[in-house]
Design an enzyme around this catalytic site. Structure first.
Site, PDB file in Angstrom:
ATOM      1  N   SER A 113     -11.110  -1.108  -0.877  1.00 20.25           N
ATOM      2  CA  SER A 113      -9.814  -0.986  -0.204  1.00 20.25           C
ATOM      3  C   SER A 113      -9.915  -1.355   1.260  1.00 20.25           C
ATOM      4  CB  SER A 113      -9.338   0.471  -0.224  1.00 20.25           C
ATOM      5  OG  SER A 113      -8.617   0.728  -1.364  1.00 20.25           O
ATOM      6  N   ASP A 154       0.845  -1.193   0.000  1.00 15.65           N
ATOM      7  CA  ASP A 154       0.000   0.000   0.000  1.00 15.65           C
ATOM      8  C   ASP A 154       0.886   1.252   0.000  1.00 15.65           C
ATOM      9  OD1 ASP A 154      -2.264   1.852   0.766  1.00 15.65           O
ATOM     10  OD2 ASP A 154      -3.299  -0.053   1.005  1.00 15.65           O
ATOM     11  N   HIS A 209      -3.736   6.063   3.331  1.00 15.77           N
ATOM     12  CA  HIS A 209      -4.434   4.839   2.927  1.00 15.77           C
ATOM     13  C   HIS A 209      -3.808   3.583   3.532  1.00 15.77           C
ATOM     14  CE1 HIS A 209      -5.884   1.810  -0.033  1.00 15.77           C
ATOM     15  NE2 HIS A 209      -6.932   2.600  -0.116  1.00 15.77           N
TER      16      HIS A 209
END
Ligand SMILES: *[C@@H]1O[C@H](CO)[C@@H](O)[C@H](O)[C@H]1NC(C)=O
Ligand SMILES: *[C@@H]1O[C@H](CO)[C@@H](O)[C@H](O)[C@H]1NC(C)=O
Ligand SMILES: *[C@@H]1O[C@H](CO)[C@@H](O)[C@H](O)[C@H]1NC(C)=O
Ligand SMILES: *[C@@H]1O[C@H](CO)[C@@H](O)[C@H](O)[C@H]1NC(C)=O
Ligand SMILES: *[C@@H]1O[C@H](CO)[C@@H](O)[C@H](O)[C@H]1NC(C)=O
Ligand SMILES: *[C@@H]1O[C@H](CO)[C@@H](O)[C@H](O)[C@H]1NC(C)=O
Length: 738
Positions: free
Chosen positions: A525, A139, A197
């Protein structure tokens, strides 16, 4: 569970428009010659061979550097090359295939929807909270030092762990965050998260418990990852704005396999492609061949059919659903009607007295209906509650900006209604004034009330965080839907899990205007690391299980009814089916004790790909060795020992065999129960399976026939086949028939 962020991502590919002479990054896959002296196991071993594919070095620029070396999941490298140089390479022995780099998308920080919370499940005790398992999260990096990565109560990493810790000066790894590597900008050892994220996803997978986590006092509770005692290793492969070059993601997968992770979690997407044209599918195959479980986001391209991505059969493809929590802001009208809406901002001092209510679209400015900045200046909204329309498809920033426009013009509060007819999707946003986001239906009701009443009035009643809302889970509108573009013989997505308004760890720096260490977000996600965590729990309970067995355990124990015993619906309350949500909603409690599993050997995918019509070269690219399809029995996709069954049925009957492995109770018998798809006969032989020992395998066949003269009301029919044991196991395969 922890949860999420709204990822408006879609598979963007960056194909530079260029002449043949321009340097671009290429991923080059190679096949190691038989009997080669090098093993590719250590850092420089094989470099000479890699370099032999590159153009000869020139005096001016020296030898061409390798950007990435791939050695564990796949064999090859990434380097800056021209199209001509790649062409020249193709004739060299050992060359397999090359692709120009493309970019995978994550949600960007700008599309994140903030808020937060969660709940835990009783499965933790029996799996020891995922203790000893390592989850590799590919990520944007992570935030060391965040309370979610505290290593209190954590055991040291297992002896097999070989990872590295590449963090910014002053940051260190610990027993929770055991590894951090950076493949986005090779050579700069900083796997710290400059996006947010990766902090969300890695904490959802395996964050440590943090008591009293909340956002604006809402969704409060203990924030904790899905496998709280699992270790996390992060592999940064994306830029600060959420773009992930495939060459870097492939390097990250390769390194995760080398380091010894058990599960790889990938919350990113590009367009679906044939497996031999998809470096991510090829990397994932290399990982599962080494026993590493891979979960991949299904994508946020829903609700259209055929939008699912990351759909190879060897990965778990994860869709997203809502959880049973809402942060309510109810609109109360002067006629006593109540309409439920949502807002993260929950002022405690908003008066319950009715205020004048006005429709923003009643002004003269054409754009005022949407409360676009500047559009309300000639309207008198002072002290009033203003009904604004949410622009079709608008994001969180636009929704908040509408509230800002109302506030700037002296409005007391905003009601934001959806524009599109039937649109019931509401989100709890951090509004700048008292507000409520309501469905199109509710908005239409309010509009009608305003039109039919001389002096309409309203107020907003803030009800805070409400749990156990009915109709949850719902399938998220954005969650990508099947059928799989690669083959309708494999049902995709595989499973759905929490991915809407999920509270999880977030860096406090960056663009985090709330400056709390948690954020709320939505997207596949966010559902993906939930399932990575569940896979870790299953792995803890059954350390010797293959990735396919873990997948089977997760997929055969799902549910497709909500707690009210009604079929799962989407966020507009439309019934959804297996092409929308695959096997259904994950149920961790049952997944750790599935009774039976459908196992698949990595080698079985060769016959499967031959059966898809791939030629020898194409199959060889995926499995990285010479394959001759004619020499093996190729199988149809439906014949793969998959935990769900998708068939395309004409007038001739079709029979498939399935092999189940007993992982429940040694002496046990199972009886089959079929829920027939409409217009289709399903016959299973035998109907009773009797096991005498653990790990015993039994075979059964299932035959599909179209009922003569029965017109089906829909092209797609669906049903299920469940094996019930007397000891209480229920092993369900979803069936779809086209
Ligand atoms: C958090 O929730 C608990 C109940 O679960 C409640 O007693 C407490 O007041 C809440 N805290 C905040 C800050 O809302
Ligand atoms: C109408 O709204 C737009 C913004 O959409 C604004 O720029 C413009 O100034 C407004 N016109 C009037 C007359 O208020
Ligand atoms: C809103 O957009 C969707 C697709 O983006 C479209 O299908 C729909 O018709 C639009 N609705 C309106 C009212 O414009
Ligand atoms: C296999 O298909 C590829 C296209 O994907 C083609 O270029 C190649 O020539 C084919 N190989 C064989 C052996 O048919
Ligand atoms: C395929 O089978 C033939 C005959 O059995 C054998 O000679 C050949 O080596 C095999 N090819 C591969 C790639 O295994
Ligand atoms: C299973 O049943 C067989 C025969 O009835 C018996 O010999 C065996 O010990 C049993 N196994 C277990 C684990 O109970």
């Amino acid at each position: 569970m922890i949860t999420t962020l709204f990822l408006l991502s879609s598979g963007l590919s960056e194909q530079a428009v260029s002449g043949d002479g321009e340097l671009k990054t290429y991923m080059v896959l190679l096949r190691r010659p038989e009997g080669a002296a090098f093993s590719l196991q250590s850092d420089d071993d094989g470099d000479e061979w890699y370099h032999s594919f590159l153009p000869p070095s020139t005096a001016s620029d020296g030898p061409r550097p390798l950007v990435h070396r791939y050695r564990h999941a796949v064999t090859g490298f990434a380097a800056e090359l021209t199209a001509e140089e790649v062409k020249a390479m193709e004739t060299k022995e050992g060359f397999v295939r090359a692709w120009p780099d493309k970019t995978l998308s994550l949600a960007t920080t700008h599309s994140q929807e903030f808020m937060g919370l969660h709940q835990n499940a009783g499965v933790w005790k029996s799996t020891n909270y995922g203790k000893g398992v390592i989850i590799g999260v590919v990520d944007t990096g992570t935030t060391p030092g965040h309370p979610s990565f505290s290593d209190e109560n954590m055991p040291p990493p297992p002896a097999k762990w070989k990872g590295k810790c590449e963090l910014a000066y002053g940051s260190t790894c610990n027993k929770k965050l055991i590894g951090a590597r950076n493949f986005y900008a090779p050579g700069t050892p900083m796997a710290d998260d400059d996006n947010g994220h990766g902090t969300l996803t890695s904490s959802i997978a395996a964050g440590s418990p943090v008591k009293g986590a909340s956002l604006f006092g809402q969704a409060n509770g203990t924030a904790v990852g899905t496998a709280p005692l699992a270790h996390v290793a992060v592999y940064k492969a994306c830029s600060a704005d959420g773009k992930c070059p495939q060459s870097a993601v492939l390097a990250a997968i390769d390194a995760a396999v080398e380091d010894g992770v058990d599960v790889i979690s990938l919350s990113m997407e590009a367009d679906s492609a044939p497996y031999y044209e998809d470096p991510m599918a090829i990397g994932a195959y290399g990982a599962i061949r080494k026993g590493v479980f891979v979960s991949f986001a299904a994508g946020n391209g829903g609700p259209g059919a055929g939008t699912v991505v990351n759909d190879s059969p060897w990965v778990l493809t994860v869709g997203a659903s809502t959880i049973n929590r809402k942060i309510k802001a109810t609109v109360l009208l002067g006629n006593n009607a109540e309409l439920v809406g949502e807002s993260l901002t929950q002022p405690s001092d908003f008066p319950l007295t009715l205020l004048p209510l006005i429709y923003a679209g009643s002004g003269t400015n054409a754009s005022s209906a949407f409360c676009i900045p500047g559009s309300l200046k000639s309207m008198d909204v002072k002290g009033k509650i203003v009904l604004c329309t949410k622009l079709n498809g608008s994001n969180r920033a636009t929704r908040i900006a509408a509230g800002q426009e109302v506030k700037d013009n002296g409005g007391a509060a905003m009601i934001l209604m959806n524009e599109q007819v039937g649109d019931s999707v509401t989100r709890p946003d951090p509004h700048v004034l008292p507000a409520s986001h309501v469905s199109n239906d509710a908005g239409y009701f309010i509009k009608t009330y305003i039109r039919s009443t001389p002096s309409p009035t309203a107020t907003i009643v803030f009800k805070g965080t409400v749990l156990l809302v009915p109709d949850a889970p719902q399938l998220a509108m954005f969650s990508s839907r099947g059928p799989s573009p690669q083959t309708s013989g494999i049902l995709k997505p595989d499973v759905i899990g929490p991915g809407v308004n999920i509270l999880a760890a977030y860096p406090t720096s960056q663009e985090n205007t709330q400056n709390t260490p948690f954020a709320m977000a939505s997207g596949t996600s966010l559902s993906t690391p939930h399932l990575s965590g569940v896979a870790a729990l299953v792995k803890t309970a059954h350390p010797d299980w293959s990735p396919a067995a873990i997948k089977s355990a997760i997929m055969t124990t799902t549910y497709v009814l909500n707690p009210d015993n009604k079929g799962i619906v989407d966020e507009d309350f439309q019934t959804v089916g297996c092409f929308d949500m695959g096997a259904g909603h994950v149920n961790p409690e049952r997944a750790i004790h599935p009774g039976l599993v459908y196992d698949i050997e990595p080698e079985d995918y060769v016959g499967f790909m031959c059966g898809l019509g791939y030629n020898d070269t194409e199959v060889s690219v995926v499995v990285n060795r010479g394959v001759s399809c004619s020499n093996r029995s190729s199988i149809t996709a439906s014949q793969l020992n998959y935990p769900s069954i998708s068939v395309t049925l004409g007038w001739t009957s079709q029979t498939y065999t399935r092999i189940v492995t007993n992982v429940g109770v040694a002496n046990s018998s199972y009886r089959v129960n079929i829920v027939k798809p409409e217009g289709v006969y399903v016959k299973v032989k035998p109907t009773i399976l009797v096991f005498q020992e653990l790990n015993q395998k039994l075979t059964y066949s299932v035959t599909f026939n179209r009922k003569q003269g029965v017109m089906r009301s829909r092209a797609l029919a669906q049903g299920s086949m469940s094996w019930f044991s007397f000891s209480g196991f229920v092993v369900t395969s979803r069936i779809t028939v086209l």
